[in-house]
Structures are given as structure tokens and as C-alpha cells.
Design a protein around this motif. Structure first.
Motif, short mmCIF file in Angstrom:
data_model
loop_
_atom_site.label_atom_id
_atom_site.label_comp_id
_atom_site.label_asym_id
_atom_site.label_seq_id
_atom_site.Cartn_x
_atom_site.Cartn_y
_atom_site.Cartn_z
N VAL A 129 0.85 -1.20 0.00
CA VAL A 129 0.00 0.00 0.00
C VAL A 129 0.89 1.25 0.00
CG1 VAL A 129 -1.86 1.23 1.16
CG2 VAL A 129 -1.80 -1.27 1.25
N ALA A 130 1.94 1.22 0.82
CA ALA A 130 2.86 2.36 0.87
C ALA A 130 3.52 2.60 -0.50
CB ALA A 130 3.92 2.13 1.93
N ALA A 131 3.75 1.53 -1.24
CA ALA A 131 4.42 1.65 -2.54
C ALA A 131 3.58 2.41 -3.56
CB ALA A 131 4.77 0.27 -3.07
N VAL A 132 2.25 2.34 -3.43
CA VAL A 132 1.39 3.03 -4.39
C VAL A 132 0.76 4.29 -3.78
CG1 VAL A 132 0.88 0.89 -5.60
CG2 VAL A 132 -0.68 1.67 -3.79
N LYS A 133 1.15 4.63 -2.57
CA LYS A 133 0.53 5.77 -1.87
C LYS A 133 0.68 7.08 -2.67
CE LYS A 133 0.45 8.07 2.67
NZ LYS A 133 0.71 9.45 2.24
N GLN A 134 1.85 7.29 -3.26
CA GLN A 134 2.06 8.53 -4.02
C GLN A 134 1.10 8.61 -5.20
OE1 GLN A 134 6.13 9.16 -5.16
NE2 GLN A 134 5.73 11.16 -6.10
N ARG A 135 0.87 7.48 -5.85
CA ARG A 135 -0.08 7.46 -6.97
C ARG A 135 -1.51 7.70 -6.49
NH1 ARG A 135 0.31 2.32 -10.69
NH2 ARG A 135 -1.58 3.33 -11.45
N VAL A 136 -1.86 7.06 -5.38
CA VAL A 136 -3.22 7.23 -4.86
C VAL A 136 -3.46 8.69 -4.49
CG1 VAL A 136 -4.81 6.60 -3.00
CG2 VAL A 136 -3.33 4.85 -4.00
N ASP A 137 -2.52 9.28 -3.80
CA ASP A 137 -2.68 10.67 -3.36
C ASP A 137 -2.57 11.66 -4.51
OD1 ASP A 137 -2.92 9.76 -0.78
OD2 ASP A 137 -0.92 10.33 -0.14
N GLY A 138 -1.86 11.27 -5.57
CA GLY A 138 -1.64 12.18 -6.68
C GLY A 138 -2.68 12.07 -7.77
N GLN A 139 -2.44 11.18 -8.74
CA GLN A 139 -3.30 11.15 -9.91
C GLN A 139 -4.57 10.33 -9.74
OE1 GLN A 139 -0.05 9.33 -12.11
NE2 GLN A 139 -1.36 7.58 -12.65
N ASP A 140 -4.55 9.31 -8.83
CA ASP A 140 -5.65 8.34 -8.81
C ASP A 140 -6.82 8.76 -7.92
OD1 ASP A 140 -4.04 6.90 -10.49
OD2 ASP A 140 -3.35 5.50 -8.95
N LYS A 141 -6.51 9.09 -6.65
CA LYS A 141 -7.51 9.61 -5.71
C LYS A 141 -8.70 8.68 -5.48
CE LYS A 141 -6.47 14.53 -6.33
NZ LYS A 141 -5.18 14.34 -7.03
N GLY A 142 -8.45 7.37 -5.60
CA GLY A 142 -9.50 6.41 -5.29
C GLY A 142 -9.38 5.95 -3.85
N LEU A 143 -10.49 5.82 -3.18
CA LEU A 143 -10.50 5.41 -1.78
C LEU A 143 -9.92 4.00 -1.62
CD1 LEU A 143 -11.35 6.05 1.15
CD2 LEU A 143 -13.60 5.10 0.60
N VAL A 144 -9.00 3.84 -0.68
CA VAL A 144 -8.40 2.55 -0.35
C VAL A 144 -8.59 2.29 1.14
CG1 VAL A 144 -6.29 1.16 -0.32
CG2 VAL A 144 -6.66 2.81 -2.17
N LEU A 145 -9.25 1.19 1.48
CA LEU A 145 -9.41 0.79 2.88
C LEU A 145 -8.61 -0.50 3.06
CD1 LEU A 145 -13.22 1.47 3.49
CD2 LEU A 145 -11.26 2.98 3.86
N PRO A 146 -7.34 -0.38 3.45
CA PRO A 146 -6.45 -1.55 3.44
C PRO A 146 -6.58 -2.41 4.68
CG PRO A 146 -5.24 0.37 4.17
CD PRO A 146 -6.63 0.86 3.84
N GLN A 147 -6.17 -3.67 4.54
CA GLN A 147 -5.96 -4.53 5.69
C GLN A 147 -4.46 -4.44 5.99
OE1 GLN A 147 -8.10 -5.39 3.06
NE2 GLN A 147 -9.57 -4.59 4.53
N ALA A 148 -4.08 -3.26 6.45
CA ALA A 148 -2.70 -2.89 6.73
C ALA A 148 -2.76 -1.74 7.72
CB ALA A 148 -1.99 -2.47 5.45
N TRP A 149 -1.84 -1.74 8.69
CA TRP A 149 -1.97 -0.79 9.79
C TRP A 149 -0.69 -0.02 10.07
CZ3 TRP A 149 -4.35 -5.45 9.32
CH2 TRP A 149 -5.74 -5.47 9.43
N SER A 150 0.15 0.17 9.05
CA SER A 150 1.38 0.93 9.23
C SER A 150 1.08 2.41 9.44
CB SER A 150 2.27 0.76 8.01
OG SER A 150 3.36 1.67 8.06
N ALA A 151 1.78 3.02 10.38
CA ALA A 151 1.62 4.45 10.61
C ALA A 151 2.07 5.26 9.41
CB ALA A 151 2.41 4.87 11.86
#
Length: 418
Positions: A129-151
Motif C-alpha cells: 500500500v505504501a508503494a502506491v501511496k504517491q499514486r493514490v494521493d496524486g493522480q488516482d484519488k480512489g479510496l483505499v481501505l487496506p488490511q494494513a496498519w502501518s503508521a
């Protein structure tokens, strides 16, 4: 494995894939910004009368048993949601890809599904999830509700961790050791953890508590491919630790607790929420797990004595009568339900675009499914909850886990700033 670490290889693979993905960044789908007959704005992930969500899961890797439960619980939620009429007249579909806890498959799966889905109701694996975070926050902006709990995932309005992050969860776990397992100032505790975002986030929590409580942390970093914990147990025993924190997977939990018991190393072990599966109780490590193992969880277990839990157990058993019950069901159901709630609010606002669904989730401050902690999604910089439930394996109860400490946030967790 060569001297090049798993983490270095994974990072290189992720970087290469992300570079390729960036070179092929998409324009918005043709239906982005369109309005339906009811005046509802729609965009990516909506075609005809179907809303498509993505699920990037692990059916064949480190978290295979939990991944199956998470996915089936979400498929059950979608089936029930559609039977009740769907959302704004749309049916919801869940498109699933198994990445097997492989970094290349995880990122390529995201790249494949992202243009086709409104968002992701599942994404297992904090590093991925962290690896694609920049894409999600930048161009994609699709909601992600992960089964991951990293700060490391905090701060994004689009990636919303459900429950306490690993650092907070570990703070609550060590507090349990201090309050109820006789750990005291001056003691050493061990911490066995996966390299990468999951383990590093959890380690931050144990280091924080060690400094506050006068403890010493003896660290043992492992790779997700390391399944035999003999060397780690030997090192911790020699160091004289009085308890162990485990931030790894179910396989590592069974090995660590089983090896410790076989060697007469009788200390309590507490794992993060993803470090157990009830199937372990049928292995040789089962008795030792029931004696000395505990799990810090963001929710009550599937066998909780609440009406909501009992209903979910009944529904899941009817849908999947041959499959075991575990807390992956709770995690999957919770994430799908939260996404569904955001869709319903976005429907009322007549905006089912990605941006509309994102905004809708950020208005939910009291999400309660009857599994313990109430979630507040309004501040992306904070965990949606600081509470943890402490569980213990018990093969005599539904789902193989019983509550030994109800949902609570320790004083240290309440004042902790990630």
C-alpha cells in the motif's frame, strides 16, 4: 537468498514497477463526471448500473488463510448489499486479484485494476500500500481501505486505516505485558518483526513504551520468507528477555511459540493483529499458543458475544459452511461495510465520483459495527481508533480467540503522537 535482503529486492521491484506505471499514467475514463438519469455524478469504476470495487488480497502467501476470510466476508457483504437494493440503484461488484504477498504482483495488480474500479475495499500488505501511496494521493484519488496498519499510511485522505496503527497497537500490547504479565522497569523484552513498513511501525511502538517504562528491547528482524524461528528464540533466551512481541505472520507465530515451549522458554508472547490464524490450534504448537500467546486486535473477535457478531457468524457459516471462522472475517466485513457506508452517503450527496466518495468517508465519525472500538474517519492524520482488544487463542470458542482485555486505549496510547 543472497546477501541482498528481501527488503532491498522488494524496493527495487516496486520502484521499477511504479516507474513503468507512471510512464503510462491515464487520462480520466470517458464516463468521469457524467450524470445519471437521477442527477448523480459518476466517474471511474461505474459502468452501466454497476459500481466496481477492487480487492488486492493474499490467497497463497504469508497471509493466505486470513486473505481468504477477508475476501469471502467482503463478497458476502456485497451480496447482501445488492439483495437490499444496492446503492442509488447501482449493483456493487468486487473484482479480486491474489498477489500472494509478492511486491511485483501487488503493484501490477493495483496498476491493472485502478482504472477499472471506484476504489479498493481490500489491499493486504502495508509495504505494498505504501508503494502506491504517491499514486493514490496524486493522480488516482480512489479510496483505499487496506488490511494494513502501518503508521506510514496516515496522512492520506484516500488511504484510511481502520483501527489503531501498528505502533499504537504495540503500545497497547506492551502495556498489557506491564499491567497483567509482570513485566517491570529494568526488564528486557524481545521484539521479532518483519522488515518493512509493518514491522518497523510496530517496532516504533515497542521502543516508545520501552523508553517510557524503563525497558530494554532486544530486536530480531526477519524476512517474510523466514518461517523457522529457532535462531530468534535462542538469541532472545540467551539475552534473558521476560516477554516477546511478535510483528510477523501466523507461520512465524506458530514456530516461535512452539520452539520456545519445546526449549522450556516459558515467557508470554504477544502478536500484532495479523500474527495469528485459528488453524494454528490444530498444529503441534496449539497447546503452547493457548498457554503463552496473546494478540492485540483492533476489534472484538468473530466469536464475540454481540448481536452483530452472532449474525455475521450465522451468515458466514450459511455462505461458506466448509470454511473456518477467524478474525479476517471481521476485518473484511468492517472494511466493506465502511466503504458501503461511504457509498451511501455519497449517493445522498448525488456524487459517486471518487472525490465524492472520499469526501463522504471523511464525514463519518462514529462508525460502529458492534465489534468494539468506534471508528472516526474525519482526520486522515490520525488513526481512526487508539483502542485495542487483547485476545488469547482458545480452541473451545467460536473463531478460536477469546477476549482477555476489552477494547481500551492505554494512557501511553492516548498521549502518543506518531
Amino acid at each position: 537468498m543472497t546477501t541482498t535482503t528481501y527488503a532491498t529486492k522488494a524496493a527495487g521491484a516496486l520502484a521499477a514497477l511504479l516507474l513503468l506505471a507512471g510512464c503510462s499514467s491515464k487520462a480520466q475514463d470517458d464516463n468521469s463526471g457524467e450524470q445519471s438519469a437521477g442527477g448523480i455524478k459518476t466517474g471511474e469504476g461505474i459502468s452501466g448500473k454497476t459500481i466496481t470495487l477492487g480487492a488486492l488480497t493474499d490467497m497463497t502467501g504469508v497471509y493466505a488463510t486470513l486473505g481468504k476470510s477477508v475476501t469471502q466476508a467482503q463478497q458476502l457483504y456485497v451480496k447482501q448489499l445488492n439483495a437490499a437494493g444496492g446503492v442509488c440503484g447501482y449493483k456493487v461488484a468486487l473484482t479480486v486479484r491474489d498477489h500472494g504477498y509478492d511486491p511485483q504482483k501487488a503493484v501490477s495488480g493495483y496498476t491493472e485494476l485502478e482504472p477499472k474500479v471506484l476504489g479498493f475495499a481490500q489491499f493486504i500488505g502495508s509495504p505494498f500500500v505504501a508503494a502506491v501511496k504517491q499514486r493514490v494521493d496524486g493522480q488516482d484519488k480512489g479510496l483505499v481501505l487496506p488490511q494494513a496498519w502501518s503508521a506510514a499510511l496516515l496522512g492520506s485522505p484516500y488511504i484510511r486505516v481502520i483501527g489503531s496503527t501498528y505502533d499504537i497497537e504495540t503500545i497497547n500490547a506492551v502495556d498489557f505485558l506491564l499491567q497483567e504479565k509482570g513485566i517491570k522497569k529494568g526488564d528486557k523484552i524481545g521484539h521479532v518483526y518483519f522488515e518493512g513498513d509493518y514491522g518497523e511501525s510496530a517496532l516504533t511502538g515497542s521502543r516508545h513504551m520501552a523508553k517510557a517504562a524503563g525497558l530494554t528491547v532486544v530486536e530480531q528482524k526477519i524476512k517474510p520468507t523466514d518461517n523457522d524461528m529457532t535462531a530468534q528464540v535462542a538469541a532472545l533466551k540467551q539475552a534473558g528477555v521476560k516477554a516477546i512481541v511478535l510483528s510477523a505472520g501466523p507461520r512465524q507465530a506458530a514456530s516461535l511459540v512452539g520452539v520456545a515451549a519445546a526449549g522450556g522458554f516459558d515467557v508470554p508472547v504477544i502478536g500484532n493483529n495479523s500474527a495469528f490464524a485459528p488453524q494454528l490450534l490444530a498444529t503441534q504448537a496449539g497447546p503452547a499458543l493457548m498457554k503463552n500467546y496473546y494478540v492485540a486486535s483492533p476489534s472484538l473477535p468473530i466469536g464475540a458475544d454481540t448481536p452483530e457478531a452472532k449474525q455475521l457468524v450465522a451468515d458466514y457459516r450459511a455462505a461458506y459452511p466448509k470454511d473456518a471462522l477467524d478474525n479476517g472475517i471481521v476485518a473484511g466485513w468492517t472494511a466493506a461495510s465502511a466503504f458501503g457506508e461511504a457509498l451511501k452517503k455519497a449517493c445522498k450527496n448525488k456524487d459517486l465520483t471518487r472525490e465524492g466518495v472520499d469526501r463522504a468517508l471523511l464525514t463519518i465519525n462514529d462508525f460502529d459495527l458492534g465489534f468494539g472500538p468506534v471508528q472516526d474517519f474525519t482526520d486522515p492524520k490520525s488513526a481512526s481508533s487508539r483502542e485495542s482488544v487483547i485476545l488469547q487463542p482458545d480452541k473451545s470458542v467460536t473463531g478460536g480467540m477469546r477476549v482477555v482485555r476489552e477494547a481500551a486505549a492505554s494512557d501511553a496510547a492516548k498521549t502518543y503522537n506518531p
